[in-house]
Structure formats: structure tokens, C-alpha cells
Design a protein around this motif. Sequence first.
Motif, PDB file in Angstrom:
ATOM      1  N   ASP A  13       0.828  -1.210   0.000  1.00 21.91           N
ATOM      2  CA  ASP A  13       0.000   0.000   0.000  1.00 21.91           C
ATOM      3  C   ASP A  13       0.861   1.257   0.000  1.00 21.91           C
ATOM      4  O   ASP A  13       0.613   2.185  -0.763  1.00 21.91           O
ATOM      5  N   LEU A  14       1.850   1.319   0.896  1.00 19.67           N
ATOM      6  CA  LEU A  14       2.682   2.508   1.055  1.00 19.67           C
ATOM      7  C   LEU A  14       4.146   2.130   1.179  1.00 19.67           C
ATOM      8  O   LEU A  14       4.472   1.045   1.674  1.00 19.67           O
ATOM      9  N   PRO A  15       5.032   3.040   0.796  1.00 20.47           N
ATOM     10  CA  PRO A  15       6.458   2.794   1.010  1.00 20.47           C
ATOM     11  C   PRO A  15       6.785   2.831   2.506  1.00 20.47           C
ATOM     12  O   PRO A  15       6.016   3.407   3.290  1.00 20.47           O
ATOM     13  N   PRO A  16       7.909   2.251   2.895  1.00 18.86           N
ATOM     14  CA  PRO A  16       8.329   2.353   4.297  1.00 18.86           C
ATOM     15  C   PRO A  16       8.395   3.823   4.708  1.00 18.86           C
ATOM     16  O   PRO A  16       8.813   4.679   3.937  1.00 18.86           O
ATOM     17  N   GLY A  17       7.945   4.113   5.884  1.00 17.34           N
ATOM     18  CA  GLY A  17       7.917   5.492   6.350  1.00 17.34           C
ATOM     19  C   GLY A  17       6.644   6.222   5.962  1.00 17.34           C
ATOM     20  O   GLY A  17       6.441   7.363   6.359  1.00 17.34           O
ATOM     21  N   GLY A  18       5.796   5.577   5.155  1.00 20.18           N
ATOM     22  CA  GLY A  18       4.496   6.136   4.829  1.00 20.18           C
ATOM     23  C   GLY A  18       4.477   7.254   3.815  1.00 20.18           C
ATOM     24  O   GLY A  18       3.457   7.894   3.629  1.00 20.18           O
ATOM     25  N   GLY A  19       5.601   7.527   3.146  1.00 21.96           N
ATOM     26  CA  GLY A  19       5.608   8.571   2.117  1.00 21.96           C
ATOM     27  C   GLY A  19       4.567   8.274   1.049  1.00 21.96           C
ATOM     28  O   GLY A  19       4.248   7.129   0.786  1.00 21.96           O
ATOM     29  N   ASP A  20       4.045   9.336   0.446  1.00 21.52           N
ATOM     30  CA  ASP A  20       2.995   9.099  -0.543  1.00 21.52           C
ATOM     31  C   ASP A  20       3.376   9.596  -1.936  1.00 21.52           C
ATOM     32  O   ASP A  20       2.519   9.805  -2.784  1.00 21.52           O
ATOM     33  N   ASP A  21       4.672   9.784  -2.189  1.00 22.42           N
ATOM     34  CA  ASP A  21       5.075  10.245  -3.513  1.00 22.42           C
ATOM     35  C   ASP A  21       5.959   9.243  -4.249  1.00 22.42           C
ATOM     36  O   ASP A  21       6.362   9.491  -5.375  1.00 22.42           O
ATOM     37  N   LEU A  22       6.235   8.108  -3.650  1.00 24.38           N
ATOM     38  CA  LEU A  22       7.055   7.072  -4.279  1.00 24.38           C
ATOM     39  C   LEU A  22       6.131   5.992  -4.845  1.00 24.38           C
ATOM     40  O   LEU A  22       5.371   5.372  -4.113  1.00 24.38           O
ATOM     41  N   LEU A  23       6.179   5.785  -6.163  1.00 27.48           N
ATOM     42  CA  LEU A  23       5.283   4.837  -6.814  1.00 27.48           C
ATOM     43  C   LEU A  23       5.855   3.424  -6.872  1.00 27.48           C
ATOM     44  O   LEU A  23       5.106   2.451  -6.923  1.00 27.48           O
ATOM     45  N   GLY A  24       7.180   3.316  -6.883  1.00 26.33           N
ATOM     46  CA  GLY A  24       7.811   2.010  -6.932  1.00 26.33           C
ATOM     47  C   GLY A  24       9.251   2.121  -6.500  1.00 26.33           C
ATOM     48  O   GLY A  24       9.822   3.220  -6.445  1.00 26.33           O
ATOM     49  N   VAL A  25       9.843   0.979  -6.181  1.00 23.07           N
ATOM     50  CA  VAL A  25      11.249   0.971  -5.769  1.00 23.07           C
ATOM     51  C   VAL A  25      11.885  -0.353  -6.151  1.00 23.07           C
ATOM     52  O   VAL A  25      11.237  -1.402  -6.127  1.00 23.07           O
ATOM     53  N   TYR A  26      13.142  -0.257  -6.543  1.00 17.15           N
ATOM     54  CA  TYR A  26      13.971  -1.440  -6.798  1.00 17.15           C
ATOM     55  C   TYR A  26      14.979  -1.532  -5.673  1.00 17.15           C
ATOM     56  O   TYR A  26      15.685  -0.555  -5.386  1.00 17.15           O
ATOM     57  N   GLU A  27      15.051  -2.694  -5.032  1.00 16.24           N
ATOM     58  CA  GLU A  27      16.020  -2.922  -3.969  1.00 16.24           C
ATOM     59  C   GLU A  27      16.814  -4.172  -4.321  1.00 16.24           C
ATOM     60  O   GLU A  27      16.233  -5.250  -4.484  1.00 16.24           O
ATOM     61  N   GLY A  28      18.102  -4.017  -4.463  1.00 14.84           N
ATOM     62  CA  GLY A  28      18.927  -5.165  -4.776  1.00 14.84           C
ATOM     63  C   GLY A  28      20.223  -4.767  -5.435  1.00 14.84           C
ATOM     64  O   GLY A  28      20.650  -3.614  -5.359  1.00 14.84           O
ATOM     65  N   THR A  45       9.069  -3.325  -5.780  1.00 14.22           N
ATOM     66  CA  THR A  45       7.804  -3.102  -5.090  1.00 14.22           C
ATOM     67  C   THR A  45       7.074  -1.943  -5.754  1.00 14.22           C
ATOM     68  O   THR A  45       7.655  -0.887  -5.992  1.00 14.22           O
ATOM     69  N   ILE A  46       5.805  -2.179  -6.052  1.00 16.72           N
ATOM     70  CA  ILE A  46       4.933  -1.152  -6.612  1.00 16.72           C
ATOM     71  C   ILE A  46       3.964  -0.739  -5.497  1.00 16.72           C
ATOM     72  O   ILE A  46       3.350  -1.590  -4.857  1.00 16.72           O
ATOM     73  N   PHE A  47       3.847   0.565  -5.272  1.00 20.79           N
ATOM     74  CA  PHE A  47       3.041   1.079  -4.167  1.00 20.79           C
ATOM     75  C   PHE A  47       1.674   1.546  -4.656  1.00 20.79           C
ATOM     76  O   PHE A  47       1.563   2.429  -5.515  1.00 20.79           O
ATOM     77  N   ARG A  48       0.652   0.931  -4.088  1.00 14.90           N
ATOM     78  CA  ARG A  48      -0.725   1.139  -4.538  1.00 14.90           C
ATOM     79  C   ARG A  48      -1.266   2.534  -4.243  1.00 14.90           C
ATOM     80  O   ARG A  48      -1.741   3.232  -5.145  1.00 14.90           O
ATOM     81  N   LEU A  49      -1.252   2.952  -2.990  1.00 14.89           N
ATOM     82  CA  LEU A  49      -1.911   4.208  -2.623  1.00 14.89           C
ATOM     83  C   LEU A  49      -1.268   5.439  -3.272  1.00 14.89           C
ATOM     84  O   LEU A  49      -1.999   6.309  -3.772  1.00 14.89           O
ATOM     85  N   PRO A  50       0.058   5.558  -3.315  1.00 13.21           N
ATOM     86  CA  PRO A  50       0.634   6.704  -4.034  1.00 13.21           C
ATOM     87  C   PRO A  50       0.283   6.697  -5.523  1.00 13.21           C
ATOM     88  O   PRO A  50       0.060   7.766  -6.112  1.00 13.21           O
ATOM     89  N   THR A  51       0.219   5.516  -6.120  1.00 13.03           N
ATOM     90  CA  THR A  51      -0.147   5.437  -7.537  1.00 13.03           C
ATOM     91  C   THR A  51      -1.582   5.897  -7.732  1.00 13.03           C
ATOM     92  O   THR A  51      -1.869   6.704  -8.632  1.00 13.03           O
ATOM     93  N   LEU A  52      -2.486   5.418  -6.892  1.00 17.06           N
ATOM     94  CA  LEU A  52      -3.889   5.825  -7.010  1.00 17.06           C
ATOM     95  C   LEU A  52      -4.056   7.322  -6.778  1.00 17.06           C
ATOM     96  O   LEU A  52      -4.908   7.969  -7.390  1.00 17.06           O
ATOM     97  N   LYS A  53      -3.213   7.879  -5.924  1.00 18.03           N
ATOM     98  CA  LYS A  53      -3.300   9.310  -5.594  1.00 18.03           C
ATOM     99  C   LYS A  53      -3.008  10.199  -6.808  1.00 18.03           C
ATOM    100  O   LYS A  53      -3.599  11.272  -6.949  1.00 18.03           O
ATOM    101  N   VAL A  54      -2.107   9.763  -7.682  1.00 19.22           N
ATOM    102  CA  VAL A  54      -1.727  10.603  -8.829  1.00 19.22           C
ATOM    103  C   VAL A  54      -2.571  10.333 -10.077  1.00 19.22           C
ATOM    104  O   VAL A  54      -2.332  10.918 -11.122  1.00 19.22           O
ATOM    105  N   CYS A  55      -3.549   9.448  -9.964  1.00 18.42           N
ATOM    106  CA  CYS A  55      -4.369   9.066 -11.120  1.00 18.42           C
ATOM    107  C   CYS A  55      -5.806   9.531 -10.943  1.00 18.42           C
ATOM    108  O   CYS A  55      -6.325   9.563  -9.829  1.00 18.42           O
ATOM    109  N   ASP A  56      -6.446   9.857 -12.084  1.00 16.48           N
ATOM    110  CA  ASP A  56      -7.839  10.299 -12.059  1.00 16.48           C
ATOM    111  C   ASP A  56      -8.815   9.220 -12.522  1.00 16.48           C
ATOM    112  O   ASP A  56      -9.998   9.280 -12.209  1.00 16.48           O
TER     113      ASP A  56
END
Length: 117
Positions: A38-53, A72-83
Motif C-alpha cells: 500500500d505505502l512505502p516504508p515510512g508512509g511517504g505518498d510520492d514514491l510509486l515504486g522501488v527497486y532494492e537489490g 515493489t509497486i506502491f498502490r496508494l501513491p499510484t492511485l493518488k496521482v491518477c484520475d
Amino acid sequence: MPVDMSPERFEELVGEALDEVPVELMSLMNNVVFLVEDLPPGGGDDLLGVYEGIALTERGWDYAGALPDRITIFRLPTLKVCDTEEDVVDEVAITVVHEIAHHFGIDDQRLHELGWA
């Protein structure tokens, strides 16, 4: 206004975006898993995805036995930027490609140059 979408539907869209990645490219990926949160670690709402490795271009002889890389793809930030749901489909596809590119060692600057910001 953010799009209202269930976690299950969002995961379906991530799966559909992965299905659109050419088989030849997917076959080159190694030791990576895809996750939806749903959200990135720390609860930020502007990161849509992250690559770790460790990108394929940085792996050396001592890479054996490493835990899988994570995209990881983050659902809530993605939904926030879409209409609309169509916007979500497009944004998920862009984010999936963006994070896969990091797995192949392509940095953000090059992705911006290529139009995959």
C-alpha cells in the motif's frame, strides 16, 4: 481525485503490466521478485515504486546465494496521482518498466533521458 481501487484489482494491473514485458527481457531477469504494498516504508505518498537489490550490471563472482532483489509497486501513491482506472493502468506500466530498468543497471538520469521518468 484519487482513484478508488481494491488491492486485488491493483495487483491484477501489476500482473498485466508484467505480462506486457517482452518474454526475451523477462528471461534475462535473474533472482528478482515483484511485490505490491500500500505505502512505502515510512508512509511517504510520492514514491510509486522501488527497486532494492544488486543490479545485474553490478553482480560479481561473489553474488551467489544472495536473497532475491525486490521490485515493489506502491498502490496508494499510484492511485493518488491518477484520475481514472485507465490512468492507473498507464502509471503501473510505466512504474513496472522503470523499476525493471533499475534491475538492468539503468539509472534515473538515463530513464529520464529515455522518457521513462
